[in-house]
Design a protein around this motif. Structure first.
Motif: not given
Length: 204
Positions: A53-54, A58, A122, A124, A196
């Motif tokens: 994830l960037n 979330i 996840v 980041v 990501a």
């Protein structure tokens, strides 16, 4: 629905085509099933999460059963809890820690005490990859072949186009390219996208 618990039920099937009726009683033994003595089934947790994830937060949106008690854990710490009245899992704007793996766990418990758990990780990554060429490309050249060497600051999917045509497209960190140039202006574009979704672009 509405059948008593811990009870065996028997049935037969009947269908009609106009005035003609057909009955299936399973050879005279009937079909049968038994209802459960009580709710022994754990509630379902239907939710997906990206591995990379960037952004540092979330929204967790999924499905479960009506009336279950939901708990959300981040890195083993309980951060939120509520009772779902609509069969949905809804945890908005959950804060995550950049530049590392985040452990996310969801616990669902129904009124009978049945419990289900789901765990996710996840990573980041909020840093855009950097593309570096070993040497700057010349504005003019008297050769039709050009060797280009360079690297990306992290493993990323590298897409290279020459005059709008794809020349290189694969996951890489270091790269070495041998280009055949046209006898005119040549436009070379490098685009690196990490796992990501962060993307960097240079044009020469």
């Amino acid at each position: 629905q509405g059948l008593p618990n811990a009870t065996q039920h028997f049935f037969k099937v009947r269908s009609a085509d106009g005035n003609v009726f057909v009955e299936d009683d399973n050879g005279g033994t009937l079909y049968g099933f038994s209802t459960a003595a009580f709710d022994t089934f754990a509630p379902q947790i239907r939710l997906s999460m990206p591995a990379f994830l960037n952004t540092a937060s979330i929204d967790l949106i999924g499905e479960t059963e009506f009336g279950v008690a939901l708990k959300l854990f981040h890195d083993g710490v309980l951060i939120r809890a509520y009772q779902s009245t609509n069969g949905k899992i809804e945890f908005s704007d959950v804060a995550l820690t950049p530049d590392r793996n985040n452990s996310i766990a969801i616990e669902a418990q129904d009124s009978a005490g049945n419990q289900a758990n789901a765990s996710f990780f996840v990573f980041v990554d909020v840093v855009t990859p950097a593309i570096t060429l070993a040497r700057e490309l010349p504005a003019l050249t008297n050769t039709s072949v050009l060797d280009i060497f360079g690297n990306v600051s992290e493993v990323a999917f590298l897409n290279v186009t020459l005059n709008g045509q794809q020349f290189f497209a694969q996951e890489a960190q270091a790269f070495a390219l041998n280009l055949s140039l046209a006898e005119s202006q040549n436009i070379l574009v490098f685009v690196a996208t990490d796992r990501a979704g962060n993307s960097a672009r240079i044009e020469r």
